[in-house]
Write a protein that holds these residues in place. Structure first.
Motif, PDB file in Angstrom:
ATOM      1  N   UNK A 201       0.827  -1.211   0.000  1.00  0.00           N
ATOM      2  CA  UNK A 201       0.000   0.000   0.000  1.00  0.00           C
ATOM      3  C   UNK A 201       0.857   1.254   0.000  1.00  0.00           C
ATOM      4  N   UNK A 202       1.919   1.186   0.774  1.00  0.00           N
ATOM      5  CA  UNK A 202       2.814   2.326   0.875  1.00  0.00           C
ATOM      6  C   UNK A 202       3.460   2.626  -0.483  1.00  0.00           C
ATOM      7  N   UNK A 203       3.891   1.566  -1.133  1.00  0.00           N
ATOM      8  CA  UNK A 203       4.544   1.745  -2.441  1.00  0.00           C
ATOM      9  C   UNK A 203       3.543   2.316  -3.449  1.00  0.00           C
ATOM     10  N   UNK A 205       0.686   4.000  -2.927  1.00  0.00           N
ATOM     11  CA  UNK A 205       0.322   5.411  -2.696  1.00  0.00           C
ATOM     12  C   UNK A 205       1.518   6.315  -2.993  1.00  0.00           C
ATOM     13  N   UNK A 206       2.718   5.803  -2.722  1.00  0.00           N
ATOM     14  CA  UNK A 206       3.913   6.596  -3.018  1.00  0.00           C
ATOM     15  C   UNK A 206       4.007   6.919  -4.500  1.00  0.00           C
ATOM     16  N   UNK A 209       1.278   9.428  -5.402  1.00  0.00           N
ATOM     17  CA  UNK A 209       1.582  10.771  -4.889  1.00  0.00           C
ATOM     18  C   UNK A 209       2.718  11.418  -5.693  1.00  0.00           C
ATOM     19  N   UNK A 210       3.658  10.602  -6.102  1.00  0.00           N
ATOM     20  CA  UNK A 210       4.746  11.145  -6.917  1.00  0.00           C
ATOM     21  C   UNK A 210       4.193  11.650  -8.251  1.00  0.00           C
TER      22      UNK A 210
ATOM     23  N   UNK B  90      10.376  16.044  -4.650  1.00  0.00           N
ATOM     24  CA  UNK B  90       9.563  14.936  -5.146  1.00  0.00           C
ATOM     25  C   UNK B  90       9.620  13.705  -4.242  1.00  0.00           C
ATOM     26  N   UNK B  93       7.491  14.836  -0.832  1.00  0.00           N
ATOM     27  CA  UNK B  93       6.052  15.046  -0.994  1.00  0.00           C
ATOM     28  C   UNK B  93       5.235  13.771  -0.728  1.00  0.00           C
ATOM     29  N   UNK B  94       5.569  12.633  -1.391  1.00  0.00           N
ATOM     30  CA  UNK B  94       4.757  11.437  -1.124  1.00  0.00           C
ATOM     31  C   UNK B  94       4.778  11.046   0.347  1.00  0.00           C
ATOM     32  N   UNK B  95       5.928  11.164   0.970  1.00  0.00           N
ATOM     33  CA  UNK B  95       6.008  10.792   2.396  1.00  0.00           C
ATOM     34  C   UNK B  95       5.124  11.693   3.248  1.00  0.00           C
ATOM     35  N   UNK B  97       2.546  13.396   2.286  1.00  0.00           N
ATOM     36  CA  UNK B  97       1.131  13.168   2.000  1.00  0.00           C
ATOM     37  C   UNK B  97       0.644  11.881   2.664  1.00  0.00           C
ATOM     38  N   UNK B  98       1.498  10.849   2.637  1.00  0.00           N
ATOM     39  CA  UNK B  98       1.092   9.602   3.285  1.00  0.00           C
ATOM     40  C   UNK B  98       0.840   9.847   4.779  1.00  0.00           C
TER      41      UNK B  98
END
Lengths: 249, 593
Positions: A201-203, A205-206, A209-210, B90, B93-95, B97-98
């Motif tokens: 899930x983390x990968x 969503x990562x 999000x990227x 970049x 940001x994902x971290x 947001x998570x």
């Protein structure tokens, strides 16, 4: 051959220990695990209503804390990592702080009986794992000797926790003990599955999000302006203190 | 009916609670003391459960629950920053947001569920407002300049407030915003020097005394002091605003040389060790210069004689002294939980005084706000753990402790309620005779298991402080809480070798009879016996652990180190021989395998 786990350990251990820096990494992670166990055992010593068990939990905690220090010290003997990578830095910090443990104490989550079943199972697995390492001769003599000392304590931990579970059985709580042992047995693969799912899930969503950042955020860059450094005056927005306190933003 | 306000700080580091009953603090504690996870950032569930039980109430009795910052304002700053730093943020940001979309955005709901309070009882302070309130509303001043300096809150990193006699007592004036941050600068330098951020800043302060500030030219490029009293950081040398995990860039290494690898040894007599010490000294000097610069601007703006300081940077005891000595203020106040843990207290006090409108009632700030244990509880635990012990009368407790200390012993001192904040102030302390450097080395190496270069603090009675230390008059408040340094008088440096740092300073704690009678009595008794009412006082914990909170924690520290005895309330507990598993084989009716 023993249990399937033991067979698996026998197969993979020589390869795992042969990797560069494996000694330091494994010993550091053992140190962290033992430290976590120590915290949980101390919590159990505080929280238990069985006063006869308190001293056992306490001694167990001291053993685990000592093991943690032994593992950490031995890991340091293998020297600092050569490359300033993130993994190497994390590892070095782990050795500095003896690691961190997450969550509430296991005792609080499981209760006495299930906690004992968990201790018994975990310690049995540790005995099996360390036994395989010694049997295969993958360790250097000094680490091997240290593990021998630690294994004696681990045998005691298996022995007393199993003894206590059997005492519960004799007290007429046999079905509860069996249920707790089964729960503990199945919890491990279930938690492994949950961890795996979380990572997936983390990968995922990562990645999303990227993509969001690269595709959606990009145009706004043109509008974004950093405020000038230095002091800026803060003016009241006219809200009452209560309205201010209720706002999250 | 009493009004109950629960303050909460959490989700960054050092989460904590503070419970007020009609504006009076009845309980305050950090979650780490309960979970044994140092700097625990999780919601302080166990600390809150304890606080409510201590007060004899349930969650239903709470009138207000206040979180120490505004989550949506913080999220806005993170979003705006990510946009401004496109595309190099970049990975961050994902971290972010998570973390935010997965949890932190919805903290209101989580608070309501976890602490069993309806959403309409939830309030939100601001990060720096909480700090400001924690400083001013515990201070002895009617009016003061308040400066809050830390890493970053919602957007502010440094803020100026006017502490006023009438509501609103904590009034905002101006602020410096992210990414220009003195706290983050010091933390980045902490990481550069190989120490853990939010943990190793004290080590940088200790290391600085071994060096000379010969890197000031580079420091002045890194932190430029502006004419308006502000500061501008060289953001090319730092990357906390766009990197997910690191805080400095190769440019910093090109300016100062290679960074120190975590865990490396430190020997100031080597060239490399000298360079690190000099960089630490330069970092410390730069921070002090910047704080002075900011303080002078604050004074020019508000023209008041007193200063209240809070935020993580306010825990820098050396900088606090410099502010007092070279700054424009007559008096300085720092309470011991100046970091994020204190945000819980500040938020609760702000709600009571500024939101609910109750007037201030000034009183001495007592640091013992945490868990305490009854004689019966202690006796039961010691009995269960079969610890070798003797029960002592109050007088004999002092006599035996002084016997131990005078004989060269190092003791754990576990008395009354645990301290709120990171300083051990005689409730959960390790104590020793301050005479002789060998005591310091023994405590460092065999009890605390920490770096040899780190100094220990002295505790001294208020009556004797000026005989041994040169405490600046402006620091009368902070030295009660061990958050400012003073010089040891030159003629006593040799005598007080265990607590005198290499530069002749000490982070002294001045103990007053009225605020801490038992610890004062112990110091006095030691003084009567030895002629020296001073003790080495360091926090009762081992390396990597939070300060002990329970008798079980204290005993674990005793058995895991070279401590000679632990005094838990009226019991003297010793480690006659090490307990091992063999002492506790399964009971006769158990037939374990």
């Amino acid at each position: 051959m023993g249990t399937p786990r033991k067979t698996w350990l026998k197969l993979v251990s020589p390869l795992a220990w042969a990797r560069a820096g494996a000694e330091r990494r494994f010993l550091a992670s053992f140190s962290e695990t033992e430290r976590g166990s120590s915290v949980d055992m101390l919590a159990a010593a505080e929280l238990t209503n069985r006063r006869d068990l308190r001293a056992k939990y306490f001694i167990h905690a001291l053993d685990e804390a000592r093991h943690s220090r032994l593992f950490a010290r031995r890991a340091k003997d293998f020297g600092a990592p050569k490359v300033r990578s993130k993994a190497a830095l994390d590892e070095a910090r782990t050795l500095q702080t003896h690691g961190i443990v997450n969550g509430r104490p296991l005792f609080e989550r499981y209760g006495e009986l299930e906690f004992l079943a968990f201790v018994c199972r975990s310690e049995s697995m540790a005995v099996e794992q360390f036994g395989v390492y010694r049997e295969l001769g993958v360790l250097d003599p000094q680490t091997d000797e240290m593990l021998g000392v630690i294994l004696k304590d681990e045998h005691f931990h298996v022995s007393y926790s199993n003894g206590e579970l059997e005492r519960f059985t004799r007290e007429g709580r046999g079905s509860e003990v069996s249920w707790a042992r089964r729960k503990v047995f199945w919890r491990r693969p279930w938690e492994a599955w949950m961890r795996f799912s979380l990572r997936v899930g983390h990968v995922v969503t990562g990645v999303w999000m990227t993509l969001l950042y690269m595709l959606v955020v990009a145009p706004f860059r043109l509008m974004a302006r950093r405020e000038a450094p230095g002091w800026r005056d803060v003016t009241s927005d006219g809200r009452s203190p209560m309205a201010l306190a209720r706002a999250q933003g | 009916m009493a009004t109950w306000v629960l303050g909460i700080s959490a989700l960054f580091h050092d989460s904590a609670v503070a419970l007020l009953k009609d504006g009076v603090v009845v309980a305050a504690a950090q979650e780490e003391r309960f979970t044994r996870i140092k700097h625990d950032a999780e919601l302080p569930v166990r600390a809150a459960e304890w606080a409510l039980a201590e007060a004899g109430i349930t969650a239903e009795d709470l009138d207000w629950v206040v979180f120490y910052e505004k989550p949506l304002a913080k999220f806005q700053r993170i979003l705006v920053n990510a946009v401004a730093e496109f595309p190099r943020a970049w990975r961050a940001f994902p971290r972010a947001m998570q973390a935010w979309l997965g949890r932190k955005m919805w903290i209101a709901g989580e608070l309501a569920r976890t602490f069993h309070v309806p959403p309409q009882k939830l309030l939100f302070s601001e990060h720096h407002r909480s700090h400001a309130a924690s400083a001013f509303l515990t201070s002895p001043f009617d009016e003061a300049v308040i400066l809050t300096v830390d890493g970053v809150g919602e957007a502010a990193t440094t803020a100026l407030w006017h502490g006023r006699p009438e509501a609103p007592h904590v009034h905002p004036v101006s602020e410096v915003v992210f990414p220009h941050s003195l706290g983050l600068f010091y933390s980045a330098m902490t990481a550069y020097l190989g120490f853990a951020v939010n943990e190793g800043e004290y080590k940088v302060m200790g290391m600085a005394a071994f060096g000379e500030p010969r890197f000031m030219e580079q420091m002045k490029q890194l932190v430029r002091l502006d004419e308006g009293g502000g500061f501008t950081l060289d953001l090319d040398a730092f990357c906390w605003h766009w990197h997910p995990t690191e805080s400095f860039t190769p440019k910093l290494e090109s300016m100062l040389g290679p960074a120190r690898f975590p865990g490396s040894g430190f020997d100031p007599s080597t060239d490399e060790g000298k360079r690190w010490a000099d960089i630490a000294a330069s970092t410390q000097r730069m921070l002090e210069d910047a704080l002075l610069h900011v303080a002078k601007a604050a004074k020019a703006r508000l023209d008041l004689p007193n200063l209240c300081l809070a935020g993580g940077v306010a825990l820098n005891a050396v900088a606090n002294r410099r502010l007092a000595e070279d700054g424009p203020f007559e008096k300085v106040w720092v309470q011991p939980a100046a970091g994020d843990a204190g945000g819980a207290l500040g938020a609760a006090l702000w709600v009571w005084h500024d939101v609910l409108g109750h007037p201030r009632k000034k009183g001495a700030f007592a640091c013992g706000l945490g868990r305490r244990w009854t004689e019966q509880q202690v006796s039961d635990i010691l009995e269960d753990l079969r610890a070798p012990r003797e029960a002592l009368s109050p007088d004999m407790r002092l006599v035996r402790a002084v016997d131990d200390l005078e004989g060269g012993g190092v003791i754990g001192w576990f008395q009354g309620a645990c301290e709120y904040g990171p300083r051990a102030l005689g409730h959960r302390s390790i104590l020793a005779d301050p005479r002789g450097a060998d005591t310091r080395d023994r405590v460092n190496a065999r009890i605390k298991f920490r770096e040899a270069f780190r100094p220990f603090a002295p505790a001294v009675t208020a009556e004797a402080v000026h005989d041994y230390f040169e405490v600046h008059p402006a620091l009368e408040g902070p030295v009660r809480h061990m958050v400012a340094t003073a010089d040891v008088k030159p003629e006593h440096r040799e005598l007080l070798a265990a607590v005198t740092h290499v530069d002749g300073s000490a982070r002294v704690q001045v103990v007053h009879r009225e605020s801490d009678p038992l610890f004062h009595a112990l110091l006095t008794a030691f003084g009567e016996r030895t002629g020296l009412p001073v003790l080495l006082n360091t926090s009762f914990n081992l390396k990597g652990d939070p300060i002990v909170d329970t008798p079980v924690d204290a005993l674990a520290a005793l058995y895991s180190s070279d401590l000679d005895a632990v005094y838990i309330e009226h019991h003297r507990v010793t480690r006659s021989e090490r307990i091992t598993g063999g002492d506790l084989q399964p009971e006769p009716d158990g037939d374990g395998t």
